[in-house]
Design a protein around this motif. Sequence first.
Motif, PDB file in Angstrom:
ATOM      1  N   TYR A  66      29.593   6.750  14.315  1.00 35.73           N
ATOM      2  CA  TYR A  66      30.609   5.893  13.959  1.00 35.73           C
ATOM      3  C   TYR A  66      30.773   5.357  14.829  1.00 35.73           C
ATOM      4  O   TYR A  66      30.445   4.886  15.429  1.00 35.73           O
ATOM      5  CB  TYR A  66      31.451   7.452  14.546  1.00 35.73           C
ATOM      6  CG  TYR A  66      31.085   7.903  16.088  1.00 35.73           C
ATOM      7  CD1 TYR A  66      32.445   6.936  16.777  1.00 35.73           C
ATOM      8  CD2 TYR A  66      30.595   8.619  17.099  1.00 35.73           C
ATOM      9  CE1 TYR A  66      32.216   6.933  17.998  1.00 35.73           C
ATOM     10  CE2 TYR A  66      30.917   8.711  18.249  1.00 35.73           C
ATOM     11  CZ  TYR A  66      31.435   8.014  19.166  1.00 35.73           C
ATOM     12  OH  TYR A  66      31.510   7.938  20.252  1.00 35.73           O
ATOM     13  N   THR A  67      31.769   4.473  13.857  1.00 34.98           N
ATOM     14  CA  THR A  67      32.207   3.329  14.276  1.00 34.98           C
ATOM     15  C   THR A  67      32.931   3.229  16.140  1.00 34.98           C
ATOM     16  O   THR A  67      33.631   3.673  16.295  1.00 34.98           O
ATOM     17  CB  THR A  67      33.036   2.078  13.947  1.00 34.98           C
ATOM     18  OG1 THR A  67      32.360   2.031  12.737  1.00 34.98           O
ATOM     19  CG2 THR A  67      33.443   1.223  13.970  1.00 34.98           C
ATOM     20  N   ARG A  68      32.328   2.428  17.106  1.00 34.66           N
ATOM     21  CA  ARG A  68      32.588   2.955  18.561  1.00 34.66           C
ATOM     22  C   ARG A  68      33.634   1.877  18.990  1.00 34.66           C
ATOM     23  O   ARG A  68      34.250   1.987  19.828  1.00 34.66           O
ATOM     24  CB  ARG A  68      31.519   3.390  19.469  1.00 34.66           C
ATOM     25  CG  ARG A  68      31.313   3.644  18.543  1.00 34.66           C
ATOM     26  CD  ARG A  68      29.302   3.746  20.359  1.00 34.66           C
ATOM     27  NE  ARG A  68      28.290   5.095  19.719  1.00 34.66           N
ATOM     28  CZ  ARG A  68      28.375   6.231  19.805  1.00 34.66           C
ATOM     29  NH1 ARG A  68      28.948   6.730  21.035  1.00 34.66           N
ATOM     30  NH2 ARG A  68      27.665   7.409  19.786  1.00 34.66           N
ATOM     31  N   ARG A  98      35.590   7.176  20.858  1.00 36.03           N
ATOM     32  CA  ARG A  98      34.949   8.363  20.961  1.00 36.03           C
ATOM     33  C   ARG A  98      35.091   9.660  20.377  1.00 36.03           C
ATOM     34  O   ARG A  98      36.396  10.185  20.524  1.00 36.03           O
ATOM     35  CB  ARG A  98      34.815   8.339  22.713  1.00 36.03           C
ATOM     36  CG  ARG A  98      35.993   8.733  23.434  1.00 36.03           C
ATOM     37  CD  ARG A  98      35.792   9.128  25.191  1.00 36.03           C
ATOM     38  NE  ARG A  98      37.056   9.756  25.869  1.00 36.03           N
ATOM     39  CZ  ARG A  98      37.275   9.204  26.700  1.00 36.03           C
ATOM     40  NH1 ARG A  98      36.621   8.592  27.343  1.00 36.03           N
ATOM     41  NH2 ARG A  98      38.241   9.740  27.378  1.00 36.03           N
ATOM     42  N   GLN A  99      33.522  10.127  20.749  1.00 36.85           N
ATOM     43  CA  GLN A  99      33.676  11.811  19.623  1.00 36.85           C
ATOM     44  C   GLN A  99      34.638  12.702  21.192  1.00 36.85           C
ATOM     45  O   GLN A  99      33.405  12.448  22.058  1.00 36.85           O
ATOM     46  CB  GLN A  99      33.156  11.945  19.586  1.00 36.85           C
ATOM     47  CG  GLN A  99      33.219  11.394  18.002  1.00 36.85           C
ATOM     48  CD  GLN A  99      33.674  11.092  17.203  1.00 36.85           C
ATOM     49  OE1 GLN A  99      34.875  12.289  16.979  1.00 36.85           O
ATOM     50  NE2 GLN A  99      34.840  10.302  16.151  1.00 36.85           N
ATOM     51  N   ARG A 100      35.097  13.853  21.374  1.00 38.35           N
ATOM     52  CA  ARG A 100      35.268  14.077  22.311  1.00 38.35           C
ATOM     53  C   ARG A 100      36.121  15.713  21.910  1.00 38.35           C
ATOM     54  O   ARG A 100      37.104  15.770  21.486  1.00 38.35           O
ATOM     55  CB  ARG A 100      35.927  14.195  23.631  1.00 38.35           C
ATOM     56  CG  ARG A 100      36.820  14.679  24.311  1.00 38.35           C
ATOM     57  CD  ARG A 100      37.166  14.509  26.097  1.00 38.35           C
ATOM     58  NE  ARG A 100      35.936  13.395  26.534  1.00 38.35           N
ATOM     59  CZ  ARG A 100      36.365  12.994  27.737  1.00 38.35           C
ATOM     60  NH1 ARG A 100      37.955  12.802  28.286  1.00 38.35           N
ATOM     61  NH2 ARG A 100      36.187  12.251  28.324  1.00 38.35           N
ATOM     62  N   SER A 223      27.127   1.370  17.619  1.00 42.82           N
ATOM     63  CA  SER A 223      28.396   0.881  17.743  1.00 42.82           C
ATOM     64  C   SER A 223      29.482   0.483  16.579  1.00 42.82           C
ATOM     65  O   SER A 223      30.529   0.551  16.042  1.00 42.82           O
ATOM     66  CB  SER A 223      28.662  -0.310  18.915  1.00 42.82           C
ATOM     67  OG  SER A 223      28.332  -0.001  19.993  1.00 42.82           O
ATOM     68  N   PHE A 224      28.230   0.385  15.233  1.00 46.33           N
ATOM     69  CA  PHE A 224      29.055  -0.701  14.458  1.00 46.33           C
ATOM     70  C   PHE A 224      28.062   0.009  13.235  1.00 46.33           C
ATOM     71  O   PHE A 224      27.487  -0.230  12.036  1.00 46.33           O
ATOM     72  CB  PHE A 224      29.105  -1.883  14.568  1.00 46.33           C
ATOM     73  CG  PHE A 224      29.955  -2.653  15.659  1.00 46.33           C
ATOM     74  CD1 PHE A 224      31.217  -2.602  15.514  1.00 46.33           C
ATOM     75  CD2 PHE A 224      29.159  -2.705  16.118  1.00 46.33           C
ATOM     76  CE1 PHE A 224      32.141  -2.837  16.336  1.00 46.33           C
ATOM     77  CE2 PHE A 224      30.031  -3.563  18.085  1.00 46.33           C
ATOM     78  CZ  PHE A 224      31.342  -3.324  17.763  1.00 46.33           C
ATOM     79  N   PRO A 225      28.036   1.337  12.899  1.00 48.15           N
ATOM     80  CA  PRO A 225      27.057   1.788  11.587  1.00 48.15           C
ATOM     81  C   PRO A 225      27.168   1.236  10.418  1.00 48.15           C
ATOM     82  O   PRO A 225      26.398   0.908   9.540  1.00 48.15           O
ATOM     83  CB  PRO A 225      26.326   3.127  11.789  1.00 48.15           C
ATOM     84  CG  PRO A 225      27.843   3.375  12.316  1.00 48.15           C
ATOM     85  CD  PRO A 225      28.325   2.117  13.575  1.00 48.15           C
ATOM     86  N   ASP A 226      28.297   1.134   9.846  1.00 45.30           N
ATOM     87  CA  ASP A 226      28.859   0.782   8.707  1.00 45.30           C
ATOM     88  C   ASP A 226      28.973  -0.711   8.549  1.00 45.30           C
ATOM     89  O   ASP A 226      29.655  -1.067   7.539  1.00 45.30           O
ATOM     90  CB  ASP A 226      30.377   1.229   8.152  1.00 45.30           C
ATOM     91  CG  ASP A 226      29.772   2.728   8.243  1.00 45.30           C
ATOM     92  OD1 ASP A 226      29.112   3.464   8.155  1.00 45.30           O
ATOM     93  OD2 ASP A 226      30.845   3.577   8.572  1.00 45.30           O
ATOM     94  N   SER A 227      28.611  -1.707   9.808  1.00 51.23           N
ATOM     95  CA  SER A 227      29.354  -3.153   9.525  1.00 51.23           C
ATOM     96  C   SER A 227      27.916  -3.799   8.947  1.00 51.23           C
ATOM     97  O   SER A 227      27.171  -3.515   8.705  1.00 51.23           O
ATOM     98  CB  SER A 227      29.057  -3.896  10.595  1.00 51.23           C
ATOM     99  OG  SER A 227      29.919  -2.660  11.575  1.00 51.23           O
ATOM    100  N   GLU A 228      28.390  -4.630   7.860  1.00 52.66           N
ATOM    101  CA  GLU A 228      27.523  -5.554   6.866  1.00 52.66           C
ATOM    102  C   GLU A 228      26.919  -6.778   7.925  1.00 52.66           C
ATOM    103  O   GLU A 228      27.663  -7.217   8.266  1.00 52.66           O
ATOM    104  CB  GLU A 228      28.170  -5.745   5.241  1.00 52.66           C
ATOM    105  CG  GLU A 228      26.763  -6.324   4.713  1.00 52.66           C
ATOM    106  CD  GLU A 228      28.012  -6.852   3.407  1.00 52.66           C
ATOM    107  OE1 GLU A 228      26.937  -7.151   2.591  1.00 52.66           O
ATOM    108  OE2 GLU A 228      29.095  -6.396   3.247  1.00 52.66           O
ATOM    109  N   LEU A 229      25.393  -7.154   8.269  1.00 52.14           N
ATOM    110  CA  LEU A 229      25.265  -7.793   8.785  1.00 52.14           C
ATOM    111  C   LEU A 229      25.294  -8.891   7.980  1.00 52.14           C
ATOM    112  O   LEU A 229      24.601  -8.845   6.854  1.00 52.14           O
ATOM    113  CB  LEU A 229      23.693  -7.762   9.513  1.00 52.14           C
ATOM    114  CG  LEU A 229      23.482  -6.351   9.858  1.00 52.14           C
ATOM    115  CD1 LEU A 229      22.040  -6.363  10.587  1.00 52.14           C
ATOM    116  CD2 LEU A 229      24.434  -6.370  11.189  1.00 52.14           C
ATOM    117  N   SER A 230      25.306 -10.249   8.614  1.00 52.63           N
ATOM    118  CA  SER A 230      25.086 -11.045   7.494  1.00 52.63           C
ATOM    119  C   SER A 230      24.156 -12.414   8.307  1.00 52.63           C
ATOM    120  O   SER A 230      24.016 -12.277   9.575  1.00 52.63           O
ATOM    121  CB  SER A 230      26.520 -12.437   7.949  1.00 52.63           C
ATOM    122  OG  SER A 230      26.503 -13.357   7.781  1.00 52.63           O
TER     123      SER A 230
END
Length: 357
Positions: A66-68, A98-100, A223-230
């Motif tokens: 998940y995006t942290r 965070r997930q708790r 930390s940013f699993p959905d981010s598109e790298l450039s």
Amino acid sequence: MSRRKQTAYSVLLAVLVVAALELLSAAFLYLQHSSRISAATGRAVGSPTLEVIRQAWALLFPEPPYTRMVRLPDGFFTADKEQGYRANPGRYVFRYVRQRGGKSEHIDTVVSVNADGTRFTGTRPARPLRHIYVLGDSFVFGDGVNDGQTFGFLLQTAFSRDAVHLHALGGYSWANALVTLERLEDRIGSDDVIILGYALYYKERHVAAPARLRSIRDWMATSFPDSELSANDRLIRARLDDTTGQPVLDTIPMHCKFNATYCAGAEPSAAYTDKVSVALLRAVANTTKAKIYLLHMFGPKDDPVLANLPTGVALVAATPADFTYVMRDDVMGFDDHGGPYWHYAMFMRLKQVLAVD
């Protein structure tokens, strides 16, 4: 008991003794070098057994990705030809997640970036007695705390007749500091002050070591699993000129996805990273006649880079070991960066030297 059973028990006992000795030795080494581990990771270490259990648990029961962290609005970073990247002016909210207990929770911190790319440190006087330039990475910038909690803001409040300029950003190093000071060279006078952050992990940043790229890859994935790298994201790199021995700067692709061969390459030697770091510090010192305070935030005292500092550079010892109390807090457990107590501790160390400057 038969001889065969006695032999089996003897072998088992020997194995257990050896295993116990190995575990005790590992624990001893772990605790002995805990300060170095803390310096490299920015996170305090404790019981080796608990650390092993924590890592084993994380491997057996990994959290779903998940995006942290989220920066609101988008567009905090922009490309910079020399620095690799810089911050866009504006007011942002850095949201840490965070997930708790199966639920998501977050905290928000306010981050304001001035028109010149510096972080807001409060109201600066129109005609300051001196300018205080603060340079460094995310710890110096104040990732995880609000504008009014950074040690830069606290310094501006304490020295209201001076002007504090916070030229720092996550991932920056002395190579970035050198570029910044060269850009500001005509504005910095001999009566001004420069505060330069330093930690053990800066060294691999100075040379843009392959390990640095891999750590960014792993950090982005978790930390940013959905981010598109450039492919346009770049890191600054320092190398030594073969003839002069002076640092030469360029930029390289930041992400292993676009720089696979480099990312998988051999690591530079410790001697080389020390040499580059020393050359960078000398180059920084040569750009100005202003007094430079080297804020040592994390790392061992016997770091070769800290030996024989250039003229005009004074060391400010501010590692966790330099305090008689626990000051290395985090962002309420949401992030590994220093929280308000850590920033206040940095402020107090700097206040002492700046008051008599």
